[in-house]
Design an enzyme around this catalytic site. Structure first.
Site, PDB file in Angstrom:
ATOM      1  N   PRO A  28       8.240   2.596  -4.250  1.00  7.91           N
ATOM      2  CA  PRO A  28       6.837   2.141  -4.325  1.00  7.91           C
ATOM      3  C   PRO A  28       6.108   2.948  -5.397  1.00  7.91           C
ATOM      4  O   PRO A  28       5.730   4.085  -5.184  1.00  7.91           O
ATOM      5  CB  PRO A  28       6.289   2.413  -2.918  1.00  7.91           C
ATOM      6  CG  PRO A  28       7.200   3.412  -2.309  1.00  7.91           C
ATOM      7  CD  PRO A  28       8.513   3.392  -3.044  1.00  7.91           C
ATOM      8  N   ASP A  72       6.361   8.264  -7.010  1.00  8.68           N
ATOM      9  CA  ASP A  72       6.909   7.619  -5.817  1.00  8.68           C
ATOM     10  C   ASP A  72       5.941   7.883  -4.665  1.00  8.68           C
ATOM     11  O   ASP A  72       5.812   9.017  -4.193  1.00  8.68           O
ATOM     12  CB  ASP A  72       8.291   8.233  -5.527  1.00  8.68           C
ATOM     13  CG  ASP A  72       9.005   7.578  -4.359  1.00  8.68           C
ATOM     14  OD1 ASP A  72       8.326   6.995  -3.491  1.00  8.68           O
ATOM     15  OD2 ASP A  72      10.250   7.669  -4.308  1.00  8.68           O
ATOM     16  N   HIS A  73       5.282   6.835  -4.229  1.00  4.55           N
ATOM     17  CA  HIS A  73       4.224   7.007  -3.238  1.00  4.55           C
ATOM     18  C   HIS A  73       4.765   7.387  -1.855  1.00  4.55           C
ATOM     19  O   HIS A  73       4.018   7.760  -0.964  1.00  4.55           O
ATOM     20  CB  HIS A  73       3.380   5.727  -3.161  1.00  4.55           C
ATOM     21  CG  HIS A  73       1.959   5.969  -2.735  1.00  4.55           C
ATOM     22  ND1 HIS A  73       1.540   7.154  -2.181  1.00  4.55           N
ATOM     23  CD2 HIS A  73       0.870   5.176  -2.785  1.00  4.55           C
ATOM     24  CE1 HIS A  73       0.240   7.073  -1.894  1.00  4.55           C
ATOM     25  NE2 HIS A  73      -0.178   5.885  -2.259  1.00  4.55           N
ATOM     26  N   ARG A  74       6.075   7.291  -1.673  1.00  2.00           N
ATOM     27  CA  ARG A  74       6.639   7.758  -0.395  1.00  2.00           C
ATOM     28  C   ARG A  74       6.574   9.275  -0.323  1.00  2.00           C
ATOM     29  O   ARG A  74       6.536   9.855   0.748  1.00  2.00           O
ATOM     30  CB  ARG A  74       8.119   7.337  -0.266  1.00  2.00           C
ATOM     31  CG  ARG A  74       8.310   5.844  -0.116  1.00  2.00           C
ATOM     32  CD  ARG A  74       9.772   5.506  -0.204  1.00  2.00           C
ATOM     33  NE  ARG A  74      10.355   5.919  -1.476  1.00  2.00           N
ATOM     34  CZ  ARG A  74      11.654   5.813  -1.768  1.00  2.00           C
ATOM     35  NH1 ARG A  74      12.487   5.317  -0.880  1.00  2.00           N
ATOM     36  NH2 ARG A  74      12.110   6.192  -2.945  1.00  2.00           N
ATOM     37  N   ILE A 120       4.637  11.275  -2.896  1.00  4.01           N
ATOM     38  CA  ILE A 120       3.432  11.858  -3.494  1.00  4.01           C
ATOM     39  C   ILE A 120       2.205  11.020  -3.153  1.00  4.01           C
ATOM     40  O   ILE A 120       2.209   9.797  -3.320  1.00  4.01           O
ATOM     41  CB  ILE A 120       3.622  11.951  -5.024  1.00  4.01           C
ATOM     42  CG1 ILE A 120       4.742  12.966  -5.322  1.00  4.01           C
ATOM     43  CG2 ILE A 120       2.334  12.345  -5.724  1.00  4.01           C
ATOM     44  CD1 ILE A 120       5.274  12.887  -6.715  1.00  4.01           C
TER      45      ILE A 120
END
Ligand code: CAO
Length: 460
Positions: free
Chosen positions: A256, A432-434, A436
């Protein structure tokens, strides 16, 4: 002689008239202690009721759709003697039942009594319902505690509930299938064994198991006869393009991505770079802004170590690297290559510039080895030599962030009551929004911008 005992509905947390959604055993089945007998579903959670001991099922007293409450008879089991002695409290013999009903261990209540109990008080006593520890099986729990609540994205998944029988759950667990991702074809969307098998087949066939229903819902790629409309030429993709294409595709689909944009004043840096460049031109070292970018990124990564990290293969742990190796995307006639510059934090601008020149030359001459492209913790993709104001780079998995650098340009900047011309450099950080959060990414780019605009910080 073996004794026939009744197994009753244990304490399920003050719920009455709870629906039986699955019956996992039938008369004649041998069961082991803790093997699921039935599954119940409250409006908040799915609960497996396990056998309190090993034995042979004599009679099943409930069916799917029945409503049961604490103390209701589920099955009778002919217990093996040792088993019956081991767990006497969880059951009652038919004769005892009226006077002395079940003593199944109660399960812990959460602080909010309207919430379902989420876990046994300590361990899982024999005869207590096994509330699923798998957060994906907890339904309706926007506020239900999840073991990994800190990780973005998982909260969403924990709210998806998969209806499936214990045997299907067991089957899915064995194959490592994340059940909430499987589309159920059974009654009321229940996931069947076939659904799990099809999901695995699809994943093996190159479909991905990355989202609700995977990629199976996508239309096939259009197969067009372009020659019908005019002259065409077919050019096979280079080997590098095929390899990097497959990697980029996976990374784009599985990570993501979010991109954070920033702009920084590199007027001072540019003046120094030009000075340095003139000095080292004689030694054939070209000092471009990228050498400064490498150094500034190393300083920033030291300050924000989670950006110099990778998720492990199971997605359960973040591996934070104590070394700073940075990959640099190099455009070659055959496609994109990413050689890695090692220990960037320990090198000066000139050495970095020299190495950059060397690796990019070797990349263009196809002389890079596999080792030259391994071990990076972060990547920089610079299109500054070409142009553009911003772009959204694709993360180089399993890294968690990549910095895109666009072309610096002179802009009027408001300073001390007037517009002054400053050289502004656009930065685009994809992360990577998982791993950060947006706030961390904004802090990262703000810090990086400060390092680049204040030459003193580069020396730190
Ligand atoms: N702003 C303004 N000018 C810039 C700049 C920037 N951000 N970055 C570089 N420049 C200038 C350089 O100073 C140089 O100027 P001079 O020729 O006047 O000295 C010129 O642009 C060309 O630089 P360069 O490209 O030769 O050198 P570099 O160190 O900036 O980059 C390399 C090296 C290997 C990264 C680059 O050549 C390259 O391949 N870039 C493409 C990377 C890419 O394809 N990324 C996309 C990946 S996603 O598909």
């Amino acid at each position: 002689m073996a004794e026939i005992k009744n197994v009753l509905v244990p304490d399920i947390g003050n719920f009455k008239g709870v629906a039986v959604i699955d019956v996992a055993v039938k008369a004649g089945d041998s069961v082991t202690a803790e093997q699921t007998l039935i599954s119940l579903e409250t409006d908040k959670a799915t609960v497996d009721v396990p056998a309190p001991f090993a034995g042979v099922v004599k009679e099943v007293k409930v069916k799917v759709g029945d409503k049961v409450s604490e103390g209701g008879l589920i099955v009778t089991i002919e217990a093996s003697e040792s088993a019956a002695q081991a767990a006497p409290a969880a059951v009652a013999t038919p004769a005892q039942q009226a006077a002395a009903p079940v003593a199944a261990a109660p399960i812990a209540q959460t602080a909010n009594p309207s919430q379902p109990p989420l876990a046994p008080a300590s361990g899982t006593p024999v005869g207590s319902p096994l509330l699923r520890s798998d957060p994906s099986a907890v339904r309706g729990g926007a506020d239900a505690p999840s073991p990994d609540k800190g990780r973005a994205g998982e909260g969403f998944e924990s709210r998806i509930s998969a209806h499936a029988s214990p045997s299907v759950r067991h089957f899915a667990r064995e194959l490592g299938v994340n059940l909430p991702l499987v589309k159920g074809s059974g009654e009321k969307g229940r996931v069947t064994k076939d659904d799990v098998q099809n999901f695995v087949k699809q994943a093996l066939a190159g479909g991905t198991a990355t989202g609700g229903g995977g990629m199976s819902g996508l239309l096939p790629w259009p197969d067009v006869d372009f020659a019908k409309y005019g002259t065409i030429e077919t050019k096979p993709l280079s080997r590098i393009k095929k390899i990097s294409g497959a990697n980029l595709h996976r990374n784009w689909v599985m990570i993501p991505h979010v991109t954070q944009f920033e702009e920084t004043d590199i007027s001072e840096m540019e003046a120094f770079r030009k000075e340095l460049g003139a000095e080292y031109a004689k030694q054939d070292i070209k000092i471009t802004p990228l050498a400064f970018m490498l150094k500034a990124c190393a300083i920033t990564l030291k300050h924000f170590p989670d950006f110099n990290a990778s998720l492990d293969a199971g997605g359960e742990n973040l591996i934070v690297k104590k070394y700073i190796h940075i990959g640099v995307a190099v455009d070659t006639p055959d496609g994109l290559m990413v050689p890695v510059i090692r220990d960037v934090d320990q090198k000066g601008i000139v050495q970095l510039a020299r190495e950059l020149g060397e690796v990019s030359a070797r990349a263009r001459e196809k002389k890079l080895s596999a080792a030259d492209m391994q071990g990076g913790g972060f990547t920089i993709s610079s299109l500054g030599g070409i142009g553009g104001t911003a772009f959204t780079p694709i993360i180089n998995a399993p890294e968690v962030a990549i910095l895109g650098v666009s072309r610096a340009s002179m802009k009027p900047v408001w300073q001390d009551g007037e517009f002054v011309p400053r050289l502004m450099l656009p930065l685009s950080l994809s992360y990577d929004h998982r791993v950060i959060d947006g706030a961390a990414a904004a802090r990262f780019t703000t810090y990086l911008a400060r390092v680049l605009s204040d030459m003193r910080r580069l020396a730190l």
